[in-house]
Enzyme design. Sequence first.
Site, PDB file in Angstrom:
ATOM      1  CE  LYS A 157      -3.953  -0.520   2.654  1.00  0.00           C
ATOM      2  NZ  LYS A 157      -4.687  -0.761   3.939  1.00  0.00           N
ATOM      3  N   GLY A 163      -8.419   7.208  -1.788  1.00  0.00           N
ATOM      4  CA  GLY A 163      -9.370   7.019  -2.874  1.00  0.00           C
ATOM      5  C   GLY A 163      -9.260   5.653  -3.523  1.00  0.00           C
ATOM      6  N   GLY A 164      -8.772   4.658  -2.758  1.00  0.00           N
ATOM      7  CA  GLY A 164      -8.702   3.283  -3.269  1.00  0.00           C
ATOM      8  C   GLY A 164      -7.555   3.050  -4.246  1.00  0.00           C
ATOM      9  CB  ILE A 202      -7.506 -10.041   6.235  1.00  0.00           C
ATOM     10  CG1 ILE A 202      -6.220  -9.713   7.024  1.00  0.00           C
ATOM     11  CG2 ILE A 202      -8.361 -11.049   6.996  1.00  0.00           C
ATOM     12  CD1 ILE A 202      -6.457  -9.187   8.406  1.00  0.00           C
ATOM     13  CD  GLU A 288      -7.671   5.496   4.793  1.00  0.00           C
ATOM     14  OE1 GLU A 288      -6.748   6.304   4.612  1.00  0.00           O
ATOM     15  OE2 GLU A 288      -8.590   5.338   3.974  1.00  0.00           O
ATOM     16  NE  ARG A 292     -11.253  12.406   3.069  1.00  0.00           N
ATOM     17  CZ  ARG A 292     -12.052  11.379   2.805  1.00  0.00           C
ATOM     18  NH1 ARG A 292     -13.350  11.455   3.048  1.00  0.00           N
ATOM     19  NH2 ARG A 292     -11.575  10.249   2.328  1.00  0.00           N
ATOM     20  CB  VAL A 295     -18.783  10.331   0.417  1.00  0.00           C
ATOM     21  CG1 VAL A 295     -20.007  10.131  -0.447  1.00  0.00           C
ATOM     22  CG2 VAL A 295     -17.643  10.952  -0.391  1.00  0.00           C
ATOM     23  NE  ARG A 337     -19.832   6.650  -1.565  1.00  0.00           N
ATOM     24  CZ  ARG A 337     -18.579   7.019  -1.282  1.00  0.00           C
ATOM     25  NH1 ARG A 337     -17.804   7.479  -2.251  1.00  0.00           N
ATOM     26  NH2 ARG A 337     -18.103   6.916  -0.062  1.00  0.00           N
TER      27      ARG A 337
HETATM   28  P1  ADP Z   1     -15.013   8.372   1.399  1.00  0.00           P
HETATM   29  O1  ADP Z   1     -15.696   7.998   0.144  1.00  0.00           O
HETATM   30  O2  ADP Z   1     -14.973   7.297   2.392  1.00  0.00           O
HETATM   31  O3  ADP Z   1     -15.372   9.701   1.962  1.00  0.00           O
HETATM   32  P2  ADP Z   1     -12.788   8.363  -0.344  1.00  0.00           P
HETATM   33  O4  ADP Z   1     -11.420   7.878   0.032  1.00  0.00           O
HETATM   34  O5  ADP Z   1     -13.575   7.600  -1.327  1.00  0.00           O
HETATM   35  O6  ADP Z   1     -13.513   8.517   1.036  1.00  0.00           O
HETATM   36  O7  ADP Z   1     -12.627   9.858  -0.813  1.00  0.00           O
HETATM   37  C1  ADP Z   1     -13.659  10.819  -0.945  1.00  0.00           C
HETATM   38  C2  ADP Z   1     -13.348  11.720  -2.091  1.00  0.00           C
HETATM   39  O8  ADP Z   1     -12.024  12.159  -2.048  1.00  0.00           O
HETATM   40  C3  ADP Z   1     -13.519  11.038  -3.421  1.00  0.00           C
HETATM   41  O9  ADP Z   1     -13.991  11.995  -4.337  1.00  0.00           O
HETATM   42  C4  ADP Z   1     -12.110  10.580  -3.755  1.00  0.00           C
HETATM   43  O10 ADP Z   1     -11.950  10.432  -5.133  1.00  0.00           O
HETATM   44  C5  ADP Z   1     -11.301  11.719  -3.184  1.00  0.00           C
HETATM   45  N1  ADP Z   1      -9.959  11.350  -2.701  1.00  0.00           N
HETATM   46  C6  ADP Z   1      -9.644  10.712  -1.552  1.00  0.00           C
HETATM   47  N2  ADP Z   1      -8.331  10.597  -1.387  1.00  0.00           N
HETATM   48  C7  ADP Z   1      -7.747  11.164  -2.456  1.00  0.00           C
HETATM   49  C8  ADP Z   1      -6.391  11.381  -2.865  1.00  0.00           C
HETATM   50  N3  ADP Z   1      -5.353  10.992  -2.143  1.00  0.00           N
HETATM   51  N4  ADP Z   1      -6.191  11.990  -4.032  1.00  0.00           N
HETATM   52  C9  ADP Z   1      -7.229  12.409  -4.774  1.00  0.00           C
HETATM   53  N5  ADP Z   1      -8.522  12.273  -4.437  1.00  0.00           N
HETATM   54  C10 ADP Z   1      -8.794  11.658  -3.299  1.00  0.00           C
HETATM   55  P1  ADP Z   2      -7.766   4.246   0.915  1.00  0.00           P
HETATM   56  O1  ADP Z   2      -6.865   5.249   1.596  1.00  0.00           O
HETATM   57  O2  ADP Z   2      -7.521   4.171  -0.541  1.00  0.00           O
HETATM   58  O3  ADP Z   2      -9.183   4.420   1.319  1.00  0.00           O
HETATM   59  P2  ADP Z   2      -7.661   1.930   2.700  1.00  0.00           P
HETATM   60  O4  ADP Z   2      -6.431   1.591   3.468  1.00  0.00           O
HETATM   61  O5  ADP Z   2      -8.765   2.564   3.472  1.00  0.00           O
HETATM   62  O6  ADP Z   2      -7.244   2.839   1.472  1.00  0.00           O
HETATM   63  O7  ADP Z   2      -8.189   0.622   1.984  1.00  0.00           O
HETATM   64  C1  ADP Z   2      -9.237   0.683   1.046  1.00  0.00           C
HETATM   65  C2  ADP Z   2     -10.008  -0.624   1.021  1.00  0.00           C
HETATM   66  O8  ADP Z   2      -9.143  -1.719   0.723  1.00  0.00           O
HETATM   67  C3  ADP Z   2     -10.655  -1.001   2.339  1.00  0.00           C
HETATM   68  O9  ADP Z   2     -11.927  -0.422   2.487  1.00  0.00           O
HETATM   69  C4  ADP Z   2     -10.723  -2.522   2.239  1.00  0.00           C
HETATM   70  O10 ADP Z   2     -11.839  -2.897   1.455  1.00  0.00           O
HETATM   71  C5  ADP Z   2      -9.470  -2.877   1.482  1.00  0.00           C
HETATM   72  N1  ADP Z   2      -8.338  -3.217   2.357  1.00  0.00           N
HETATM   73  C6  ADP Z   2      -7.432  -2.379   2.887  1.00  0.00           C
HETATM   74  N2  ADP Z   2      -6.499  -3.020   3.613  1.00  0.00           N
HETATM   75  C7  ADP Z   2      -6.815  -4.333   3.574  1.00  0.00           C
HETATM   76  C8  ADP Z   2      -6.213  -5.543   4.109  1.00  0.00           C
HETATM   77  N3  ADP Z   2      -5.116  -5.507   4.840  1.00  0.00           N
HETATM   78  N4  ADP Z   2      -6.828  -6.712   3.838  1.00  0.00           N
HETATM   79  C9  ADP Z   2      -7.941  -6.761   3.091  1.00  0.00           C
HETATM   80  N5  ADP Z   2      -8.527  -5.689   2.538  1.00  0.00           N
HETATM   81  C10 ADP Z   2      -7.979  -4.468   2.769  1.00  0.00           C
HETATM   82 MG    MG Z   3     -10.037   4.218   3.187  1.00  0.00          MG
END
Ligand code: ADP
Ligand code: ADP
Ligand code: MG
Length: 453
Positions: A157, A163-164, A202, A288, A292, A295, A337
């Site tokens: 990671k 943002g996945g 996992i 994590e 902020r 959504v 969404r």
């Molecule tokens: P959640 O949907 O749980 O609020 P997301 O991680 O999906 O959190 O992020 C919310 C919004 O922020 C989305 O529009 C996503 O594309 C954007 N976003 C989140 N992290 C980043 C990043 N590091 N760079 C660019 N856009 C981001």
């Molecule tokens: P982001 O900052 O892009 O939101 P996250 O660390 O929150 O990244 O991980 C995004 C998604 O990836 C989680 O919601 C979960 O579905 C999956 N994920 C993250 N870490 C793990 C892990 N160690 N094992 C399995 N799935 C994971």
């Molecule tokens: Mg996340």
Amino acid sequence: MKKVLIANRGEIALRAVRACNALGLESVAVYSAPDAASPHVWAATHSACIGPAPSAQSYLNADALLHVALSHGCDAVYPGYGFLAENADFAERCEKEGLVFIGPDAETIRLMGDKAAARKTAKKHGVPVVPGSEGAVSSADASAADIESIGFPILIKASAGGGGRGMRIAQTPEEFPGLFDQASREAEQAFGDPSVYLERLISKVRHIEVQVFGDGKGNAVHVGERDCTVQRRHQKLLEEAPSPVLTGEERAELHASAVRLAEGVKYRGAGTVEFIFDPRTREFFFIEMNTRIQVEHPVTEMLAGADLIAEQFRIARGEGISVEPPQSGAGHAIEFRINAESFENDFRPSPGRIRQWEPPRGPGVRIDGFVTSGSTVLPYYDSMVAKLIVHGADRAQALERARAALSTFRVEGIETTLGLHRHIVCNPDFIESDIHTKWVEERFLPQLHGRDQ
Ligand code: ADP
Ligand code: ADP
Ligand code: MG
């Protein structure tokens, strides 16, 4: 606090204008040139253009945003989610200019924005983390000891990820070095930081997160959890609260962990502590913290009976925390969404003019959006155009109301994910909540496409 710059667009900008109105604050909207007709612009007390379409020249343009804030006599900046919401440098610049950044301080944003550092902090405060590397790892070679203790499959990671994006799964030792370098290069490109860290992948987990608020002085509360297990490519599609799978004891433990972390870092404002939950072992692990509003905050609002955006403003004004955890009997809420995407064509974006927009009404139905009949969905930004939120006395009633609302929601001119949600709410796995974070990709979509052929 009298006048707030809203440094965002779309539904969250409009939502923030509403919170300003509720608190008697003036609002200043900003917009990129093609967003001039967007409703957050006319809803706000004042507005200013900050640049052309590309985000880098408009909504991510800190100079332009600060210029508007200062020239309009703002005293605070509201970042929403996405764009600059988790940018510590921007928060710092706001404070230097004498503007209140409505969020945690720059130091906390920086700490949690580095996901490898956040893991260490969580661990220090007694929050269980996924077995993984101690911090960031510098090279595939340097990972030998970590690999040994973590075991495959390993998730690589990006420390600065979000943002996945910026994740790679290594199934075997042979493919690990190549994927490590790929992940690091991608992280450098996407986030300007090549650091990566390792976690055990996992399988068949759920995503459950806890909403917290802190006063910046070491006091924090939780406002319950949200279950965001329905994802595609690590992006949430729908969210619900409470989680349908936790026992009371597990729920209390999860909430307590999140509060411990928020109190430990003297967190200020709204934050979300994200966990994965393994339904077989009943273990949960911190992944994590998002510094902020998210959504999916409305599902929490439906249960807590609170305005979480207004709460962010109040805490930024130096008032104490006023939200409370949802009461028992608060019912069940689900958010869908609505993205301008063709889910039947690999979720291809579907921008364009909306000919007809007829949202449903009824008890327990709420829409947070920013489009209507005649609106144009722009291709430059996030594809989410609205959120449908339903609330019921229990999950069964919320699902009933969701089915009714989804079936009467009419949108013409663009394709949306409404059709996807109509299928999900009738799916037996979803109804039983017998799902995991890969369920959409591994089971639901293949079944759906099989049936459609
Ligand atoms: P959640 O949907 O749980 O609020 P997301 O991680 O999906 O959190 O992020 C919310 C919004 O922020 C989305 O529009 C996503 O594309 C954007 N976003 C989140 N992290 C980043 C990043 N590091 N760079 C660019 N856009 C981001
Ligand atoms: P982001 O900052 O892009 O939101 P996250 O660390 O929150 O990244 O991980 C995004 C998604 O990836 C989680 O919601 C979960 O579905 C999956 N994920 C993250 N870490 C793990 C892990 N160690 N094992 C399995 N799935 C994971
Ligand atoms: Mg996340």
